[in-house]
Design an enzyme around this catalytic site. Structure first.
Site, mmCIF file in Angstrom:
data_model
loop_
_atom_site.group_PDB
_atom_site.id
_atom_site.type_symbol
_atom_site.label_atom_id
_atom_site.label_comp_id
_atom_site.label_asym_id
_atom_site.label_seq_id
_atom_site.Cartn_x
_atom_site.Cartn_y
_atom_site.Cartn_z
ATOM 1 N N PRO A 46 0.794 -1.229 0.000
ATOM 2 C CG PRO A 46 -0.108 -1.107 2.134
ATOM 3 C CD PRO A 46 0.521 -2.069 1.183
ATOM 4 C CG ASN A 47 -0.205 4.295 1.333
ATOM 5 O OD1 ASN A 47 -1.173 4.873 0.853
ATOM 6 N ND2 ASN A 47 -0.247 3.705 2.515
ATOM 7 C CG ASP B 246 0.161 -17.381 8.392
ATOM 8 O OD1 ASP B 246 1.275 -17.511 8.939
ATOM 9 O OD2 ASP B 246 -0.899 -17.300 9.041
ATOM 10 C CD GLU C 34 11.311 -7.449 5.204
ATOM 11 O OE1 GLU C 34 12.175 -8.188 5.741
ATOM 12 O OE2 GLU C 34 10.490 -6.809 5.859
ATOM 13 C CG ASN D 154 8.423 -2.233 -0.055
ATOM 14 O OD1 ASN D 154 7.898 -2.308 1.065
ATOM 15 N ND2 ASN D 154 9.017 -1.134 -0.496
ATOM 16 C CG HIS E 98 11.307 -2.404 3.988
ATOM 17 N ND1 HIS E 98 9.938 -2.375 3.912
ATOM 18 C CD2 HIS E 98 11.630 -3.553 4.619
ATOM 19 C CE1 HIS E 98 9.453 -3.462 4.493
ATOM 20 N NE2 HIS E 98 10.458 -4.192 4.917
ATOM 21 C CE1 TYR F 217 9.067 4.996 2.348
ATOM 22 C CE2 TYR F 217 7.501 6.799 2.700
ATOM 23 C CZ TYR F 217 8.052 5.583 3.090
ATOM 24 O OH TYR F 217 7.583 4.960 4.227
ATOM 25 C CG HIS G 2 5.799 -2.338 9.851
ATOM 26 N ND1 HIS G 2 7.109 -2.758 9.765
ATOM 27 C CD2 HIS G 2 5.695 -1.286 8.976
ATOM 28 C CE1 HIS G 2 7.754 -1.989 8.899
ATOM 29 N NE2 HIS G 2 6.920 -1.093 8.400
ATOM 30 N NE ARG H 207 7.559 4.082 9.671
ATOM 31 C CZ ARG H 207 6.429 4.233 8.969
ATOM 32 N NH1 ARG H 207 6.055 3.318 8.111
ATOM 33 N NH2 ARG H 207 5.693 5.329 9.102
ATOM 34 N NE ARG I 37 4.275 6.571 1.118
ATOM 35 C CZ ARG I 37 4.462 5.362 1.670
ATOM 36 N NH1 ARG I 37 4.813 4.332 0.914
ATOM 37 N NH2 ARG I 37 4.295 5.178 2.950
ATOM 38 C CB ALA J 245 1.693 0.119 6.069
ATOM 39 N NE ARG K 186 10.554 5.799 8.117
ATOM 40 C CZ ARG K 186 9.555 5.672 7.234
ATOM 41 N NH1 ARG K 186 9.647 4.758 6.267
ATOM 42 N NH2 ARG K 186 8.489 6.443 7.304
ATOM 43 C CB SER L 47 12.738 4.239 4.322
ATOM 44 O OG SER L 47 11.762 3.384 4.895
#
Ligand code: DQA
Length: 144
Positions: free
Chosen positions: A9-10, A86, A97, A73, A99, A22, A79, A110, A17, A76, A106, A101
């Site tokens: 998301p986002n 699963d 994985e 990625n 990210h 970012y 977390h 996070r 953003r 949100a 942070r 940032s």
């Protein structure tokens, strides 16, 4: 080799953003970047973005039996989402994985990554380059 790149998301709001965190490059820039890396390496890749947890779970499940690696990625959902953790465990596809940032530098919330518990590697804080690192990790892993 076939890879699935999942963005949560986002991330579709990249460039708009929080550019101080970012950067100013857009989501389309990220898609182009990933597609170019894969094309140069002869890797078939699908880049998927969703703001919906269940859609991400569905996408991971659909990769079962037809995908060699997942770069994710979860944004949100990293977390919060036991469902994504699963799903990654259910399909047992090698996953990495990413990210943009450095999440560990942070806010405390996070610092926990559920999805990361099902991933072989994490690259955080390298911006777009983290995706390249993840793709190369999976590419080299496939050669072993
Ligand atoms: C992010 C970090 C997450 O904490 C955040 O919720 C995001 C993006 C990153 O790429 O740095 O949306 O996954």
């Amino acid at each position: 080799m076939k890879l699935l790149i999942i963005n949560g998301p986002n991330l579709n709001m990249l460039g708009i953003r929080e550019p101080d965190i970012y950067g100013r490059q857009t989501y389309q820039d990220l898609v182009n970047y990933v597609n170019q890396i894969c094309a140069d390496k002869g890797i078939v890749c699908e880049v998927f973005q969703s703001n919906h947890e269940g859609d991400i779970v569905d996408k991971i499940q659909a990769a079962y039996g037809n995908t060699d690696g997942i770069v994710i990625n979860p944004a949100a959902y990293t977390h919060t989402s036991v469902a994504i953790l699963d799903a990654l465990k259910a399909v047992s596809i090698p996953a990495v994985e990413v990210h943009l940032s450095d999440v560990n530098e942070r806010e405390c919330f996070r610092h926990i990554s559920y999805a990361g518990m099902a991933c072989e590697k994490t690259y955080a804080g390298f911006g777009f380059s983290g995706y390249k690192m993840a793709i190369e990790y999976l590419e080299n892993r496939g050669k072993m």
